[in-house]
Design an enzyme around this catalytic site. Structure first.
Site, PDB file in Angstrom:
ATOM      1  N   CYS A   1       5.812  -8.013  -6.686  1.00  0.00           N
ATOM      2  CA  CYS A   1       6.069  -8.658  -7.384  1.00  0.00           C
ATOM      3  C   CYS A   1       6.066 -10.422  -6.632  1.00  0.00           C
ATOM      4  O   CYS A   1       6.063 -10.635  -5.444  1.00  0.00           O
ATOM      5  CB  CYS A   1       7.627  -8.530  -7.380  1.00  0.00           C
ATOM      6  SG  CYS A   1       7.771  -6.978  -8.405  1.00  0.00           S
TER       7      CYS A   1
ATOM      8  N   ARG B   1       0.675 -10.596  -5.490  1.00  0.00           N
ATOM      9  CA  ARG B   1       1.423  -9.551  -5.013  1.00  0.00           C
ATOM     10  C   ARG B   1       1.946  -8.731  -6.213  1.00  0.00           C
ATOM     11  O   ARG B   1       3.033  -7.797  -5.809  1.00  0.00           O
ATOM     12  CB  ARG B   1       2.776 -10.671  -4.860  1.00  0.00           C
ATOM     13  CG  ARG B   1       2.264 -11.357  -3.571  1.00  0.00           C
ATOM     14  CD  ARG B   1       3.693 -12.364  -3.317  1.00  0.00           C
ATOM     15  NE  ARG B   1       4.846 -11.380  -3.141  1.00  0.00           N
ATOM     16  CZ  ARG B   1       5.061 -10.965  -1.789  1.00  0.00           C
ATOM     17  NH1 ARG B   1       4.278 -11.568  -0.956  1.00  0.00           N
ATOM     18  NH2 ARG B   1       6.480 -10.324  -1.429  1.00  0.00           N
TER      19      ARG B   1
ATOM     20  N   TRP C   1       4.778  -6.014  -9.908  1.00  0.00           N
ATOM     21  CA  TRP C   1       3.683  -5.359  -9.409  1.00  0.00           C
ATOM     22  C   TRP C   1       4.892  -4.300  -9.853  1.00  0.00           C
ATOM     23  O   TRP C   1       5.501  -4.011  -8.812  1.00  0.00           O
ATOM     24  CB  TRP C   1       3.730  -5.288  -8.309  1.00  0.00           C
ATOM     25  CG  TRP C   1       3.190  -3.626  -8.402  1.00  0.00           C
ATOM     26  CD1 TRP C   1       1.333  -3.568  -8.136  1.00  0.00           C
ATOM     27  CD2 TRP C   1       3.098  -2.488  -7.376  1.00  0.00           C
ATOM     28  NE1 TRP C   1       0.706  -2.126  -7.951  1.00  0.00           N
ATOM     29  CE2 TRP C   1       2.605  -2.148  -7.089  1.00  0.00           C
ATOM     30  CE3 TRP C   1       4.220  -2.006  -6.889  1.00  0.00           C
ATOM     31  CZ2 TRP C   1       2.419  -0.648  -6.441  1.00  0.00           C
ATOM     32  CZ3 TRP C   1       4.978  -0.765  -6.281  1.00  0.00           C
ATOM     33  CH2 TRP C   1       3.867  -0.230  -5.758  1.00  0.00           C
TER      34      TRP C   1
ATOM     35  N   ASN D   1      12.166  -9.522  -6.400  1.00  0.00           N
ATOM     36  CA  ASN D   1      11.452  -8.593  -6.018  1.00  0.00           C
ATOM     37  C   ASN D   1      11.994  -7.507  -4.910  1.00  0.00           C
ATOM     38  O   ASN D   1      12.476  -8.037  -4.481  1.00  0.00           O
ATOM     39  CB  ASN D   1      10.095  -9.052  -5.278  1.00  0.00           C
ATOM     40  CG  ASN D   1       9.790  -8.883  -3.293  1.00  0.00           C
ATOM     41  OD1 ASN D   1       9.392  -9.388  -2.458  1.00  0.00           O
ATOM     42  ND2 ASN D   1       9.179  -7.854  -4.275  1.00  0.00           N
ATOM     43  N   GLY D   2      11.899  -6.451  -5.351  1.00  0.00           N
ATOM     44  CA  GLY D   2      12.364  -5.207  -4.505  1.00  0.00           C
ATOM     45  C   GLY D   2      12.341  -4.225  -5.039  1.00  0.00           C
ATOM     46  O   GLY D   2      12.194  -4.347  -6.262  1.00  0.00           O
TER      47      GLY D   2
ATOM     48  N   GLU E   1     -11.827   3.046   7.529  1.00  0.00           N
ATOM     49  CA  GLU E   1     -11.807   1.836   6.473  1.00  0.00           C
ATOM     50  C   GLU E   1     -12.552   1.140   6.135  1.00  0.00           C
ATOM     51  O   GLU E   1     -13.059   0.548   4.016  1.00  0.00           O
ATOM     52  CB  GLU E   1     -12.009   0.477   8.064  1.00  0.00           C
ATOM     53  CG  GLU E   1     -11.757  -0.929   7.545  1.00  0.00           C
ATOM     54  CD  GLU E   1     -10.577  -0.945   6.972  1.00  0.00           C
ATOM     55  OE1 GLU E   1     -10.113  -0.395   6.885  1.00  0.00           O
ATOM     56  OE2 GLU E   1     -10.392  -2.378   6.470  1.00  0.00           O
TER      57      GLU E   1
ATOM     58  N   LYS F   1     -12.064   0.750   1.794  1.00  0.00           N
ATOM     59  CA  LYS F   1     -12.603  -1.223   1.361  1.00  0.00           C
ATOM     60  C   LYS F   1     -13.356  -0.584  -0.105  1.00  0.00           C
ATOM     61  O   LYS F   1     -12.764  -1.479  -1.319  1.00  0.00           O
ATOM     62  CB  LYS F   1     -13.600  -2.011   2.216  1.00  0.00           C
ATOM     63  CG  LYS F   1     -12.868  -2.771   3.177  1.00  0.00           C
ATOM     64  CD  LYS F   1     -12.116  -3.376   2.814  1.00  0.00           C
ATOM     65  CE  LYS F   1     -10.667  -3.719   2.336  1.00  0.00           C
ATOM     66  NZ  LYS F   1     -10.050  -3.387   3.698  1.00  0.00           N
TER      67      LYS F   1
ATOM     68  N   GLU G   1     -11.091   1.067  -2.843  1.00  0.00           N
ATOM     69  CA  GLU G   1      -9.485   0.065  -3.178  1.00  0.00           C
ATOM     70  C   GLU G   1     -10.378  -0.171  -4.191  1.00  0.00           C
ATOM     71  O   GLU G   1      -9.643  -0.996  -5.267  1.00  0.00           O
ATOM     72  CB  GLU G   1      -9.008  -0.258  -2.683  1.00  0.00           C
ATOM     73  CG  GLU G   1      -9.416  -1.404  -1.099  1.00  0.00           C
ATOM     74  CD  GLU G   1      -9.020  -1.909  -0.358  1.00  0.00           C
ATOM     75  OE1 GLU G   1      -6.884  -1.533  -0.587  1.00  0.00           O
ATOM     76  OE2 GLU G   1      -8.642  -1.636   1.195  1.00  0.00           O
TER      77      GLU G   1
ATOM     78  N   HIS H   1     -17.257  21.404  10.270  1.00  0.00           N
ATOM     79  CA  HIS H   1     -15.943  21.852  10.187  1.00  0.00           C
ATOM     80  C   HIS H   1     -15.716  21.990   8.404  1.00  0.00           C
ATOM     81  O   HIS H   1     -14.319  22.038   8.414  1.00  0.00           O
ATOM     82  CB  HIS H   1     -14.991  21.752  10.972  1.00  0.00           C
ATOM     83  CG  HIS H   1     -15.193  21.465  12.042  1.00  0.00           C
ATOM     84  ND1 HIS H   1     -15.706  22.816  13.469  1.00  0.00           N
ATOM     85  CD2 HIS H   1     -15.809  20.688  13.070  1.00  0.00           C
ATOM     86  CE1 HIS H   1     -15.935  22.320  14.278  1.00  0.00           C
ATOM     87  NE2 HIS H   1     -15.893  21.765  14.618  1.00  0.00           N
TER      88      HIS H   1
ATOM     89  N   LYS I   1      -0.797  -6.412  -2.259  1.00  0.00           N
ATOM     90  CA  LYS I   1      -1.158  -7.382  -1.001  1.00  0.00           C
ATOM     91  C   LYS I   1       0.339  -6.613  -0.066  1.00  0.00           C
ATOM     92  O   LYS I   1       0.073  -5.872   0.643  1.00  0.00           O
ATOM     93  CB  LYS I   1      -1.612  -8.680  -1.347  1.00  0.00           C
ATOM     94  CG  LYS I   1      -1.666  -9.289   0.395  1.00  0.00           C
ATOM     95  CD  LYS I   1      -3.266  -9.448   0.340  1.00  0.00           C
ATOM     96  CE  LYS I   1      -3.843  -9.748   1.793  1.00  0.00           C
ATOM     97  NZ  LYS I   1      -5.115  -8.689   1.959  1.00  0.00           N
TER      98      LYS I   1
HETATM   99  C1  F6R Z   1      -6.337  -2.458   2.491  1.00  0.00           C
HETATM  100  C2  F6R Z   1      -5.493  -3.179   2.668  1.00  0.00           C
HETATM  101  C3  F6R Z   1      -4.453  -2.374   3.297  1.00  0.00           C
HETATM  102  C4  F6R Z   1      -2.621  -3.264   3.851  1.00  0.00           C
HETATM  103  C5  F6R Z   1      -1.362  -2.366   4.089  1.00  0.00           C
HETATM  104  C6  F6R Z   1      -0.541  -2.521   4.740  1.00  0.00           C
HETATM  105  O1  F6R Z   1      -7.508  -3.514   2.788  1.00  0.00           O
HETATM  106  O2  F6R Z   1      -5.359  -3.913   2.560  1.00  0.00           O
HETATM  107  O3  F6R Z   1      -4.740  -0.750   3.471  1.00  0.00           O
HETATM  108  O4  F6R Z   1      -3.192  -3.715   4.995  1.00  0.00           O
HETATM  109  O5  F6R Z   1      -1.073  -2.338   2.773  1.00  0.00           O
HETATM  110  O6  F6R Z   1      -0.283  -4.097   5.166  1.00  0.00           O
HETATM  111  P1  F6R Z   1      -0.068  -4.531   5.856  1.00  0.00           P
HETATM  112  O7  F6R Z   1      -1.201  -5.279   7.448  1.00  0.00           O
HETATM  113  O8  F6R Z   1       0.616  -6.718   5.150  1.00  0.00           O
HETATM  114  O9  F6R Z   1       0.751  -4.477   6.751  1.00  0.00           O
END
Ligand code: F6R
Length: 618
Positions: A2, A27, A74, A100-101, A490, A494, A497, A513, A613
């Site tokens: 949010c 957000r 969100w 937000n929260g 990673e 990527k 997501e 395994h 985010k």
């Molecule tokens: C993946 C991504 C998330 C963040 C995770 C931690 O692309 O963006 O997995 O890495 O939510 O977020 P931060 O780094 O803001 O603590």
């Protein structure tokens, strides 16, 4: 999770709220709304869907006014629909709140308020705040917000307006971010800086427990005990173009292409006369020398950076390292004490689990060092020391440049620690030299991918066709070894997501395994086979996959012998560098592959479904 915004001044507030929300949409983006004070009336407009839906609605019937609050959601409590969208109002529609929260005691409060005659219309936890402020209201909105927030359990950043108090916006926060933007004859509240940067570069980061009372000319801050606080604004050095796409189709692509510059800046700023320099680090070299072990705590992509850090610290600084997901660490009974250095890594600096893990570690007497991107964020402020990555705003939900910036800082920190512990300085110098070449090499690599018809984009469209031809039956495996194993995780993260394709990362040695059972003609297997001590082992893995009919995309060092044999389905070259620095180069095609696959499927790359985010809730 949010985004909230508030404004009071002389300008048309609707425009300011919508433009601010568009910069906060990363957000959350399942619904949006505004509340505007218009000539003694409180006008609310809220819509399910992305901000564009609300924007169109307001275009058809605009709301005038110069004070208001806005929200992009969100969902946590209650499905995304018009009713659950914010702002929420009290029973008399006098007070409007954006939140937000998560309010943890909302059910208890709701029951109490319902008994007192308040009627609720949504399924959200947030609505309770509006009614509670109404219950506490005795003619002064700020006093009512202070009284109400004292009763709330959980996390919140709120912005509130009252129909009878034109020109006034009140904000408050606990464990969710909120900044104040100080303008000329206007003031702002927002979850994050980009929302206000078009109008002002002066911001105040509110502390936990603080309430702020804004009019167009005044900004009064109170701490949790009601004491007035004096705060100087910080002047933001970056400008709004950094939070815009500047010709790129998506923020994610722009941020991928920004990586050479981000790395260059980090090395330029931190490496001085062959030494690593962390001016702002408040933990002394003497304290670092006493450290017996390191525990790295983070989530998602930042966790993968931490895993790479383990390889570096153990190999070059000879310190044992544990890496943990923040959400696991905080609920274990973690073995950390005053001889442990806990490194928390977070782009946003607001991730709820990481913040809680930080607090847990501090309570147990550990020193906590944060690696953070967002200046003044909660994690940065609550840690004993902080190293900022200065990667600029990262807007795309999928993290890219923040990851490489975190890796760069971890490299430098490794060598800072190694020298603090009196380990071979000469080796360090050679290493720093190699590191400094990386920005240029990443730039060269990215140049190859500037054109839309590039090889990676072609691989992605091939995959798309393959997937459709097989009735949507394909997936990805990512294999890496040693320091590139976290990159395999990673790469998979990527891809899944932003393109919703099932993708898993494994250390290549684990294939036999279990995961090898998955190999037939369906999965595409990305093998990281760059120059490394384990290169031959990786070649054997590739053979094993090919022997079972698997389809391989190999990432190799320039001039690799696999190129000559021409036996592989797909091959990606990266500059040949020492193994230790290779993660910084290998990750680039991984990021781009994910990007192009999502593009081939036509997905919303910057705002993938269900994600946000900044994960400020548990
Ligand atoms: C993946 C991504 C998330 C963040 C995770 C931690 O692309 O963006 O997995 O890495 O939510 O977020 P931060 O780094 O803001 O603590």
């Amino acid at each position: 999770m949010c985004g909230i915004i508030g404004y009071t001044g002389k300008k048309n507030v609707e425009e300011i709220l919508i433009s601010g929300l568009s910069r906060l949409e990363y957000r959350g983006y399942d619904s949006a709304g505004v509340a505007i004070l218009d000539n003694g009336e409180l006008r609310i407009r809220k819509k399910q869907g992305k901000l564009a839906v609300l924007r169109e609605d307001l275009k058809k019937s605009p709301i005038k006014g110069t004070t208001g609050v806005g929200h992009t959601r969100w969902a946590t409590h209650g499905v995304p629909n018009d009713t659950n969208a914010h702002p929420h109002v009290d029973h008399k529609t006098q007070i409007a709140v954006v939140h937000n929260g998560i309010i943890e005691n909302y059910q208890e409060l709701k029951k109490k308020l319902q008994k007192a005659g308040y009627e609720f219309s949504s399924d959200t936890d947030s609505e309770v705040i509006a009614h509670l402020i109404a219950e506490c209201y005795k003619g002064d909105l700020c006093a009512a917000v202070r009284a109400a927030t004292k009763q709330l359990k959980g996390s919140f950043a709120i912005a509130v307006v009252h129909k009878g108090e034109s020109g006034r916006v009140v904000g408050a926060r606990r464990d969710s971010p909120l900044i104040v933007g100080i303008g000329e004859g206007e003031n702002f509240l927002a979850s994050d800086i980009p929302a206000v940067l078009e109008y002002t570069k002066k911001v105040i980061y509110l502390d936990n427990g603080e309430t702020v009372d804004l009019t167009d000319k005044t900004c009064v801050i109170y701490n949790g005990k009601g004491k007035r606080m004096k705060r100087k604004p910080t002047v933001i050095k970056w400008d709004i173009s950094q939070a815009e796409k500047t010709g790129y189709k998506h923020f994610m692509l722009k941020e991928i292409f920004e990586q050479p510059e981000v790395l260059r800046n980090i090395f330029k700023e931190r490496i001085k006369k062959g030494r690593v320099n962390f001016e702002e680090l408040k933990i002394s070299k003497a304290q670092l020398k006493k450290i017996k072990r390191i525990v790295i705590v983070a989530c998602g992509t930042a966790y993968h950076a931490g895993m790479t850090g383990k390889y570096m610290f153990e190999k070059y600084a000879r310190i044992p390292v544990w890496v943990d997901n923040s959400s696991e660490f905080r609920y274990r009974d973690p073995l950390v004490d005053k001889n442990t250095l806990v490194i928390v890594i977070s782009q946003s600096g607001e991730t709820a689990d990481t913040l809680a893990a930080l607090r847990e570690a501090k309570e147990r007497g550990a020193k906590v060092l944060a690696i953070c991107n967002v200046l003044g964020s909660s994690i940065a402020r609550e840690s004993d020391g902080v190293i900022y990555t200065h990667a600029g705003p990262e807007i795309a939900v999928a993290s890219t440049k923040a990851y490489t910036a975190q890796l760069a800082v971890l490299y430098l920190l490794t060598f800072y620690m190694a020298s603090a512990r009196g380990l071979k300085a000469a080796r360090n110098k050679q290493f720093l030299k190699e590191l400094k070449k990386v920005p240029h090499l990443t730039e060269k690599l990215l140049d190859e991918y500037r054109s839309r018809g590039n090889r990676l984009a072609k691989y992605a469209t091939d995959f798309h066709e393959y997937y459709l031809a097989r009735n949507n039956k394909s997936c990805f495996l990512y294999l890496g070894r040693n320091i590139n194993y976290p990159n395999a995780l990673e790469g998979a993260l990527k891809l899944k997501e932003i393109s919703y394709i099932s993708a898993e990362g494994y250390p290549a040695g684990e294939m036999k395994h279990g995961p090898i059972a998955l190999i037939d003609e369906n999965p595409w297997v990305v093998c990281i086979a760059v120059e490394a001590d384990t290169y031959d082992k990786m070649l054997s893995n590739i053979q094993e996959i090919k022997a079972r009919g698997g389809l391989v995309i190999a990432i190799v060092s320039q001039g690799d012998k696999l190129l000559k044999k021409g036996k592989l389905d797909y091959i990606i070259e990266v500059p040949r560098v020492p193994e230790v620095v290779s993660p910084l180069l290998v990750v680039i095609p991984l990021q781009l592959l994910a990007y192009y696959v999502a593009e081939a499927f036509g997905y919303d790359i910057d705002q993938p479904r269900n994600l946000a985010k900044s994960v400020t809730v548990e």
